[in-house]
Write an enzyme that holds these catalytic residues in place. Sequence first.
Site, short mmCIF file in Angstrom:
data_model
loop_
_atom_site.label_atom_id
_atom_site.label_comp_id
_atom_site.label_asym_id
_atom_site.label_seq_id
_atom_site.Cartn_x
_atom_site.Cartn_y
_atom_site.Cartn_z
N LYS A 11 1.45 -1.13 0.43
CA LYS A 11 0.31 0.21 -0.05
C LYS A 11 1.08 0.85 0.13
CE LYS A 11 1.32 1.83 4.38
NZ LYS A 11 1.50 2.41 4.33
N ASP A 138 -2.16 -2.06 10.26
CA ASP A 138 -2.84 -1.53 7.94
C ASP A 138 -3.21 -2.95 7.99
OD1 ASP A 138 -1.76 1.24 8.05
OD2 ASP A 138 0.95 0.30 7.52
P1 ATP Z 1 4.43 0.02 7.99
O1 ATP Z 1 4.41 0.86 6.17
O2 ATP Z 1 2.77 -1.42 8.23
O3 ATP Z 1 4.26 0.88 8.82
P2 ATP Z 1 7.16 -1.24 7.15
O4 ATP Z 1 5.97 -0.94 5.37
O5 ATP Z 1 7.37 0.01 7.53
O6 ATP Z 1 5.47 -0.51 7.45
P3 ATP Z 1 7.43 -3.52 7.67
O7 ATP Z 1 8.04 -4.25 5.95
O8 ATP Z 1 6.40 -4.34 7.35
O9 ATP Z 1 7.62 -2.29 7.86
O10 ATP Z 1 8.35 -4.02 8.57
C1 ATP Z 1 8.74 -3.76 9.74
C2 ATP Z 1 9.39 -4.49 10.91
O11 ATP Z 1 8.44 -5.98 11.00
C3 ATP Z 1 11.17 -5.21 9.71
O12 ATP Z 1 11.83 -4.51 10.29
C4 ATP Z 1 10.75 -6.30 10.70
O13 ATP Z 1 11.63 -6.88 11.76
C5 ATP Z 1 9.78 -7.10 11.33
N1 ATP Z 1 8.64 -7.70 10.45
C6 ATP Z 1 7.67 -8.72 10.99
N2 ATP Z 1 7.38 -9.09 10.09
C7 ATP Z 1 7.43 -9.49 9.30
C8 ATP Z 1 7.20 -9.86 7.54
N3 ATP Z 1 6.50 -10.86 7.26
N4 ATP Z 1 7.76 -8.94 6.77
C9 ATP Z 1 8.99 -7.78 6.70
N5 ATP Z 1 9.08 -7.85 8.02
C10 ATP Z 1 8.01 -8.19 9.06
#
Ligand code: ATP
Length: 305
Positions: A11, A138
């Site tokens: 997203k 989210d």
């Molecule tokens: P958001 O946009 O929802 O705030 P994000 O996209 O910035 O999140 P994610 O990729 O969801 O961040 O990752 C955040 C942290 O979550 C990562 O640093 C990782 O350690 C942890 N994590 C746990 N499970 C997962 C997963 N399935 N995929 C990615 N990261 C994960």
Amino acid sequence: MGGATARVPAKINLHLGVGPLRDDGFHELSTLYCALSLYDEVTVRAADDLSVTVRGESRRQVPADATNLAARAVVALATHAGTDPRVAITIAKNIPVAGGMAGGSADAAGALVAAARLWRLDITRDELLAIAADLGSDVPFSVVGGAALGTGRGERLLPVLHRGELHWVLAVAGTGLSTPDVYREIDRLRARDEDQPTAAGTARPDPLLQALASGDVHAVAPLLHNDLQPAALSLQPMLRRTLRAGREAGALAGIVSGSGPTCAFLCADADAAVSVAAELSGSGVAKAVRTASGPVPGARLVPIN
Ligand code: ATP
């Protein structure tokens, strides 16, 4: 033994208004989510124990244990259904990690949808969305997809009207940003500069909703807004260069996606997106550059891989 695979989109937030900090530690949000055609695939197979395997270039940045959001989702669903979460989860990771594109939330949503199919659960969409909301703000949107207005901490969703497809270029940064760090930074900046004239807060983004319904990309472009952008830029000042490079390459507008550091550039059409992506790739401001379009549907079952 059986299995099921769900494909789940990333997203971006076309609008992200951040209101005051609530007593529960979350901020009150008003956000317009848009699901993009950049997908993770989550496969769940019956097994003797719960396990997680992550495939893809970024696999080392993702925990392959019970803390993985997909594993937590399977455990939450099993608890709800009164069953054992004994499954092998495989995640084919394409969504940037810690990139502000809800990659972990997407995997949680995919795990919920795939495990519900594997276990043939008789579960309503509302029940699934309630479990999703407990896992993360989210996650409900990753289940639903499309374009939706999110309120509360982002988990309360209203679908919105949209016409046509929007074409994007995504500039993926080499180093991620932690979402809690970015929210702490916005609190710090707000405490420092009491006056916040540009913050959208919890107001509904009506002009943007109208532009989206009209399908006019030139009307949408100037209305993209992210209250978290100053905080993300404060933590990664190099992103200013990325945003400038995207606009110079011909994008109509560029914003930091959610909590960043991925930058999303809106382009006039698919051809313009390819040309902006080619130019950005050569500019050296991003680790990777991708094109994507949206809105696309949320987590969907696909043939098992
Ligand atoms: P958001 O946009 O929802 O705030 P994000 O996209 O910035 O999140 P994610 O990729 O969801 O961040 O990752 C955040 C942290 O979550 C990562 O640093 C990782 O350690 C942890 N994590 C746990 N499970 C997962 C997963 N399935 N995929 C990615 N990261 C994960």
